[in-house]
Design a protein around this motif. Structure first.
Motif, PDB file in Angstrom:
ATOM      1  N   ARG A   1     -13.709 -13.696  -4.601  1.00 21.44           N
ATOM      2  CA  ARG A   1     -13.291 -12.297  -4.693  1.00 21.44           C
ATOM      3  C   ARG A   1     -14.202 -11.447  -3.821  1.00 21.44           C
ATOM      4  NH1 ARG A   1     -11.275  -9.404 -10.120  1.00 21.44           N
ATOM      5  NH2 ARG A   1      -9.523 -10.749  -9.529  1.00 21.44           N
ATOM      6  N   SER A   2     -13.595 -10.593  -2.974  1.00 23.28           N
ATOM      7  CA  SER A   2     -14.351  -9.789  -2.020  1.00 23.28           C
ATOM      8  C   SER A   2     -14.057  -8.303  -2.194  1.00 23.28           C
ATOM      9  CB  SER A   2     -14.009 -10.203  -0.587  1.00 23.28           C
ATOM     10  OG  SER A   2     -14.326 -11.564  -0.359  1.00 23.28           O
ATOM     11  N   ARG A   3     -15.035  -7.499  -1.812  1.00 19.52           N
ATOM     12  CA  ARG A   3     -14.908  -6.049  -1.849  1.00 19.52           C
ATOM     13  C   ARG A   3     -15.261  -5.525  -0.462  1.00 19.52           C
ATOM     14  NH1 ARG A   3     -12.315  -1.943  -4.428  1.00 19.52           N
ATOM     15  NH2 ARG A   3     -13.661  -0.248  -5.110  1.00 19.52           N
ATOM     16  N   TYR A   4     -14.336  -4.787   0.146  1.00 21.50           N
ATOM     17  CA  TYR A   4     -14.525  -4.265   1.498  1.00 21.50           C
ATOM     18  C   TYR A   4     -14.380  -2.750   1.495  1.00 21.50           C
ATOM     19  CZ  TYR A   4     -13.858  -9.116   2.992  1.00 21.50           C
ATOM     20  OH  TYR A   4     -13.999 -10.466   3.161  1.00 21.50           O
ATOM     21  N   TYR A   5     -15.120  -2.102   2.406  1.00 22.52           N
ATOM     22  CA  TYR A   5     -15.060  -0.649   2.535  1.00 22.52           C
ATOM     23  C   TYR A   5     -15.030  -0.262   4.007  1.00 22.52           C
ATOM     24  CZ  TYR A   5     -16.963  -0.697  -2.262  1.00 22.52           C
ATOM     25  OH  TYR A   5     -17.186  -0.925  -3.599  1.00 22.52           O
ATOM     26  N   ILE A   6     -14.350   0.838   4.296  1.00 22.11           N
ATOM     27  CA  ILE A   6     -14.451   1.458   5.616  1.00 22.11           C
ATOM     28  C   ILE A   6     -14.608   2.960   5.429  1.00 22.11           C
ATOM     29  CG2 ILE A   6     -13.149  -0.303   6.888  1.00 22.11           C
ATOM     30  CD1 ILE A   6     -10.715   1.553   6.795  1.00 22.11           C
ATOM     31  N   GLN A   7     -15.389   3.560   6.304  1.00 18.97           N
ATOM     32  CA  GLN A   7     -15.530   5.012   6.322  1.00 18.97           C
ATOM     33  C   GLN A   7     -14.189   5.636   6.680  1.00 18.97           C
ATOM     34  OE1 GLN A   7     -18.463   6.347   9.101  1.00 18.97           O
ATOM     35  NE2 GLN A   7     -17.892   8.511   8.963  1.00 18.97           N
ATOM     36  N   CYS A   8     -13.827   6.697   5.960  1.00 19.06           N
ATOM     37  CA  CYS A   8     -12.550   7.358   6.235  1.00 19.06           C
ATOM     38  C   CYS A   8     -12.699   8.867   6.056  1.00 19.06           C
ATOM     39  CB  CYS A   8     -11.448   6.819   5.317  1.00 19.06           C
ATOM     40  SG  CYS A   8     -11.672   7.230   3.568  1.00 19.06           S
ATOM     41  N   SER A   9     -11.688   9.587   6.447  1.00 20.12           N
ATOM     42  CA  SER A   9     -11.673  11.035   6.275  1.00 20.12           C
ATOM     43  C   SER A   9     -11.389  11.377   4.817  1.00 20.12           C
ATOM     44  CB  SER A   9     -10.598  11.656   7.175  1.00 20.12           C
ATOM     45  OG  SER A   9     -10.370  13.005   6.817  1.00 20.12           O
ATOM     46  N   LEU A  10     -11.964  12.475   4.362  1.00 18.84           N
ATOM     47  CA  LEU A  10     -11.673  12.931   3.008  1.00 18.84           C
ATOM     48  C   LEU A  10     -10.233  13.415   2.871  1.00 18.84           C
ATOM     49  CD1 LEU A  10     -14.985  14.851   2.197  1.00 18.84           C
ATOM     50  CD2 LEU A  10     -14.223  12.681   1.212  1.00 18.84           C
ATOM     51  N   ASP A  11      -9.577  13.645   3.988  1.00 19.65           N
ATOM     52  CA  ASP A  11      -8.171  14.066   3.948  1.00 19.65           C
ATOM     53  C   ASP A  11      -7.222  12.876   3.834  1.00 19.65           C
ATOM     54  OD1 ASP A  11      -8.858  16.762   4.232  1.00 19.65           O
ATOM     55  OD2 ASP A  11      -8.912  16.610   6.422  1.00 19.65           O
ATOM     56  N   ASP A  12      -7.729  11.656   4.023  1.00 15.37           N
ATOM     57  CA  ASP A  12      -6.875  10.473   3.936  1.00 15.37           C
ATOM     58  C   ASP A  12      -6.355  10.277   2.513  1.00 15.37           C
ATOM     59  OD1 ASP A  12      -7.296  10.016   6.577  1.00 15.37           O
ATOM     60  OD2 ASP A  12      -8.393   8.137   6.343  1.00 15.37           O
ATOM     61  N   LYS A  13      -5.200   9.652   2.415  1.00 16.38           N
ATOM     62  CA  LYS A  13      -4.597   9.288   1.130  1.00 16.38           C
ATOM     63  C   LYS A  13      -4.476   7.769   1.053  1.00 16.38           C
ATOM     64  CE  LYS A  13      -3.879  13.679   0.343  1.00 16.38           C
ATOM     65  NZ  LYS A  13      -4.764  14.430  -0.594  1.00 16.38           N
ATOM     66  N   VAL A  14      -4.658   7.237  -0.126  1.00 13.88           N
ATOM     67  CA  VAL A  14      -4.577   5.783  -0.302  1.00 13.88           C
ATOM     68  C   VAL A  14      -3.235   5.253   0.176  1.00 13.88           C
ATOM     69  CG1 VAL A  14      -4.511   3.927  -2.017  1.00 13.88           C
ATOM     70  CG2 VAL A  14      -6.247   5.703  -2.198  1.00 13.88           C
ATOM     71  N   GLU A  15      -2.172   6.007  -0.119  1.00 14.21           N
ATOM     72  CA  GLU A  15      -0.839   5.539   0.251  1.00 14.21           C
ATOM     73  C   GLU A  15      -0.628   5.496   1.763  1.00 14.21           C
ATOM     74  OE1 GLU A  15      -0.483   9.806  -1.472  1.00 14.21           O
ATOM     75  OE2 GLU A  15      -1.544   7.923  -1.941  1.00 14.21           O
ATOM     76  N   ASP A  16      -1.504   6.148   2.522  1.00 18.93           N
ATOM     77  CA  ASP A  16      -1.405   6.100   3.982  1.00 18.93           C
ATOM     78  C   ASP A  16      -1.956   4.790   4.545  1.00 18.93           C
ATOM     79  OD1 ASP A  16      -0.376   8.675   3.960  1.00 18.93           O
ATOM     80  OD2 ASP A  16      -2.340   9.616   4.250  1.00 18.93           O
TER      81      ASP A  16
END
Length: 394
Positions: free
Chosen positions: A218-233
């Motif tokens: 099981r892995s957990r990954y992250y990327i930096q994103c804009s605060l305006d981004d939506k998960v559904e995008d």
């Protein structure tokens, strides 16, 4: 009802404190607003300092961690398309970290509490501490439609950033320090093998990335994103594609991808409140401080708060020295501010700050110095594995 220590919140800090107190023969009651299943559903940290590992063992909740947890003696920083490994054990003088998910350690602590028959009220509504600035504090709450009063000697506020404990303290009695960052982390949990044996922190012109893990499957990954981004995008396909662009080519080419089982966007902030106590109310963990997750310090700072409060409560109760508890804020905050600085520094070092070309070059120069210098690697290693606890149990 009456107890010695009323604990508000059954996250890891509340459960760990409760278990340590119970093992020491100090009566305590935990009040939790949510259900047990809800508490277990929260996907959080997974890198444990040695100090927290030792506390879990002391609490009688370390057996499964010792069997299933992954000891990591190094960590990787990706920069300019290359992995740079920091030997944590060598550079810190022999320490390492344990990879073990917060959900699992919370489950272990819950099971240990059930075995101890210590009292926990889940779905406790309208929890409110009273008279905490006196020598007769108490907590009121509603459970299964009935109103309760819990008289106690001390109250431990382990109920998180949005909990009632900090709000109980008059505004003119505390000072808040805060830094809100202009970006967030998009996180994905997947049942896929980790991208590497040890964690990868990536600095890239497209933004920060982190390859973490919970187990060998099981892995957990992250990327930096804009605060305006939506998960559904962010479809799974889009996430994996973007993550691979921020990693060294050889890592990206061998990474195993798959469907996400959890996906969320988290804002980043640094937050500290001083002092962490008011009368006989003591703030623990996220109720008193938040760190950006870049330094893997949030859960570990909560554990160090627990260790400090536990030692001082033992002295106050078993040695009849209530004045010992006056040291709690002072002791806890010394370690907290060092961890806050490390997390703030790592965040500014590794993220895309939308800075000028000159400032971007300064980031690169700092990374080059740190990764090519024994002193630089030692600085990172000593903080990453965790600074020693100040208090020792008698």
């Amino acid at each position: 009802m009456k107890t010695t220590v009323a604990i508000i919140g059954s996250g890891p800090s509340g459960l760990l404190l409760g278990q340590l107190l119970t093992k020491a023969g100090i009566d305590n009651v935990i009040l939790e607003a949510k259900t047990r299943d809800y508490v277990l559903s929260r996907i959080r940290a997974g890198v444990l300092e040695q100090g927290m590992v030792d506390l879990l063992r002391k609490a009688g909740a370390g057996a499964r961690m010792d069997k299933e947890g992954l000891v990591h003696e190094g960590v990787n920083i990706s920069w300019n398309g290359q992995l740079h490994r920091i030997d944590l054990k060598k550079m810190s003088g022999g320490s390492s970290v344990m990879v073990y998910g917060q959900t699992e350690l919370t489950r272990d602590l819950m099971d240990a509490r059930l075995d101890s028959s210590a009292q926990t009220f889940y779905e406790a509504q309208n929890v409110q501490p009273h008279q905490v600035d006196s020598d007769q504090p108490y907590v009121t709450f509603t459970h299964n439609g009935e109103d309760y009063r819990l008289d106690c000697d001390y109250v431990a506020g382990c109920d998180g950033f949005h909990g009632v404990s900090r709000k109980t303290i008059p505004e003119d009695k505390i000072t808040e320090f805060e830094r809100v960052y202009p970006f967030g982390w998009l996180g994905v949990l997947s049942d896929t093998p980790p991208a590497a044996e040890e964690l990868i922190y990536a600095h890239h012109p497209r933004g920060f990335a982190l390859c973490s893990q919970r187990s060998l499957t099981r892995s957990r990954y992250y990327i930096q994103c804009s605060l305006d981004d939506k998960v559904e995008d962010w479809s799974d396909e889009r996430f994996w594609e973007e993550l691979k662009k921020r990693l060294p080519e050889d890592v990206a080419n061998t990474m195993v991808t798959g469907p996400s089982i959890e996906k969320s966007i988290a804002p980043l902030r640094s937050f500290v409140v001083e002092p962490m106590q008011y009368g006989r109310l003591f703030l623990v963990g996220d109720a008193a401080h938040i760190v950006p997750p870049t330094g893997a310090k949030g859960l570990n700072l909560a554990a160090s708060d627990v260790q400090a409060l536990y030692c001082l409560l033992k002295e106050a109760i078993q040695q009849n020295n209530p004045a010992a508890l006056e040291r709690y804020s002072e002791v806890a905050l010394r370690r907290i501010w060092k961890a806050e600085q490390f997390s703030w520094w790592m965040t500014n070092l590794l993220h895309d700050l939308s800075a000028s070309p000159f400032e971007a070059k300064m980031q690169d120069a700092q990374l080059a110095h740190l990764l090519e210098s024994v002193a630089g690697q030692t600085l990172i290693a000593e903080q990453y594995v965790g600074l020693p606890y100040e208090l020792k149990e008698d």
